[in-house]
Design a protein around this motif. Sequence first.
Motif, mmCIF file in Angstrom:
data_model
loop_
_atom_site.group_PDB
_atom_site.id
_atom_site.type_symbol
_atom_site.label_atom_id
_atom_site.label_comp_id
_atom_site.label_asym_id
_atom_site.label_seq_id
_atom_site.Cartn_x
_atom_site.Cartn_y
_atom_site.Cartn_z
ATOM 1 N N GLU A 68 33.418 50.553 49.472
ATOM 2 C CA GLU A 68 33.048 50.899 48.088
ATOM 3 C C GLU A 68 33.479 52.310 47.693
ATOM 4 N N ASN A 69 33.531 53.213 48.679
ATOM 5 C CA ASN A 69 33.877 54.600 48.346
ATOM 6 C C ASN A 69 35.355 54.909 48.540
ATOM 7 N N ARG A 73 41.682 50.950 44.766
ATOM 8 C CA ARG A 73 40.967 50.208 43.731
ATOM 9 C C ARG A 73 40.202 49.049 44.366
ATOM 10 N N ASN A 74 38.904 48.953 44.059
ATOM 11 C CA ASN A 74 38.109 47.893 44.689
ATOM 12 C C ASN A 74 36.963 47.465 43.795
ATOM 13 N N SER A 80 40.874 45.268 45.022
ATOM 14 C CA SER A 80 41.061 44.634 43.705
ATOM 15 C C SER A 80 42.411 43.931 43.580
ATOM 16 N N GLU A 81 43.455 44.560 44.108
ATOM 17 C CA GLU A 81 44.781 43.961 43.938
ATOM 18 C C GLU A 81 44.850 42.591 44.622
ATOM 19 N N LEU A 82 44.168 42.495 45.742
ATOM 20 C CA LEU A 82 44.126 41.208 46.453
ATOM 21 C C LEU A 82 43.402 40.165 45.601
ATOM 22 N N VAL A 83 42.255 40.555 45.076
ATOM 23 C CA VAL A 83 41.468 39.638 44.247
ATOM 24 C C VAL A 83 42.303 39.175 43.048
ATOM 25 N N GLU A 84 42.977 40.113 42.406
ATOM 26 C CA GLU A 84 43.762 39.766 41.208
ATOM 27 C C GLU A 84 44.883 38.791 41.551
#
Length: 551
Positions: A68-69, A73-74, A80-84
């Motif tokens: 988280e820290n 980007r998360n 986040s990039e993986l999720v996107e």
Amino acid sequence: MDRRYFLKTSAMAGAVLVFSNRPSWANSIDARVEVFVDEELGKIAPEIYGQFTEHIGGVIYDGVWVGENSRIRNQYGIRSELVERMNQIHVSIIRWPGGCFADSYDWRDGIGPAAKRPVRTNFWEGNEGAAQLHEKGPQIFEPNTFGTNEFMRFCQLTNAEPYVAANLRSLPALEFDHWVEYCNSPAGSTTLAQMRGAAGFPDPFNVKYWGVGNESWGCGGNFAPEEYASEFRRYTDWLPTYGIDLQLIGAGPNGNDIDWTHKFFEEIFTDHPYRNPHFAGWSIHHYASNLSRGKTRDWILGKGDALKFDLVDWYELLRECNRIEQIMSDQWAIMSQYDPQHHIKLVVDEYGPWYREGTELDPSHIFGQQVTVRDALATALTLDAFNRNSDKVSVATCAQLVNNLNALFLCHQDRFFATPNFYVFEMYQSHQGAKSLRAEFSASDVHYDRDGKPASFWGLNGSASRKGNIIIVTAVNPDLNKSLATQIALNGASATKATGTALFNSDMHAHNTFENPNNVKSSSLSVDVTGGMVNVTLPAASVAKVEISVA
Ligand code: AHR
């Protein structure tokens, strides 16, 4: 060395699908696809477009979880990039936490406040790559920062079904009950539901898919099939359901081991038959790992290289991957004897090429390997086999999502890129939930020299499906040197318009890197619709998709 004790050799030889020689119609065209629009083979379960994530090397830590820290980007600590990117291809289901890791995992270690979670020895600490690491990170000592809550969050962010592999080797059966209770008991109803609520998840996760051990013939307990059958009964009978149609998945054979499946089903279904409607899946793992062309059965020595290979290796890898269809057919035939209505389906929850070490992007990425256009073709022909067998396969998860064997993504710290496999999944997502159609793919075989002996491989293969007025055809042209002028005819419909997409590269070793992340990607393919048929040229060494609107 054999795989039973350390991910051992998968030795069964499979048959190769061979297509007929050039037919008489082929004057100006090289290949023909005939789709039988009225011959439905079954719905293509979206869950065959799934992914596998294990606590190994750089899959979870560095791949999925950045914290988280992190300056990366998360969302809630998840990259986040993986999720996107995963959302772009609609990943339907994610298997976790292993693999072999699953049978050494205590789910209780991964819940509750992160700071209080224990650090444990990772199942893979003994792996040669792990032992050489200077920094003794999560590859060796599992911090349990990523546990059940984090995995469920990952599934929520990616809109994927969770598929949890339970520990049958080293936890008691009651712990399986309790893990199900933690995940699925109604809000506030049990002490475990309250613990889940305290972590910010009052509502149940409603986990439907549960693996009952993993590779129980090897790292999952080294059981004999009869022993595993008896453990399977004990772990799965009277598991709490909370009204969910649980899908319990049994640990299938080593490779295509007929004996394992026979003996397990004999034990489960005869004498004292086990009637649990939730027993719904039989797992198959198929790694294309031995590229030695019969020279050795050694698990290490038989491996090829992800980047250094020649023409023969290209076809050899495709042949090895292509064995999946024979394995499915052989396993299905045995299951037919005990479960003729086929309530239990095949779950191919690990598949892909497995090369020797050396191309991982970071030493901490155990089993990490590069992914070339060759692997994209291998993945595509595997997905086509699943589509063609949509009546048999209910779930499939590619091994593994990120920084591992047949990855869709490779990343390290703040650098990230999609491999050619991502583009295959992007193209093939159109098949999800569609009705699989019978289709015939005809082209001359590819001929090549295999250690001084003539060898051949099919010249074109693929799958077709229908969603409303759209027919989706995907195909692999394995020939390194020849593009195929191809005619697609629809038996029972007429094409009105069509679009095409393809992935190919003139260099068989082409792959993406941090420096050149878009070297291999899909692009549009020109198609022509004339007289209700589609004409398209499939480039040499390509994966292609044609989407056809029908009248
Ligand atoms: O995917 C890597 C390993 O391969 C898995 O942990 C195991 O199930 C298989 O042998």
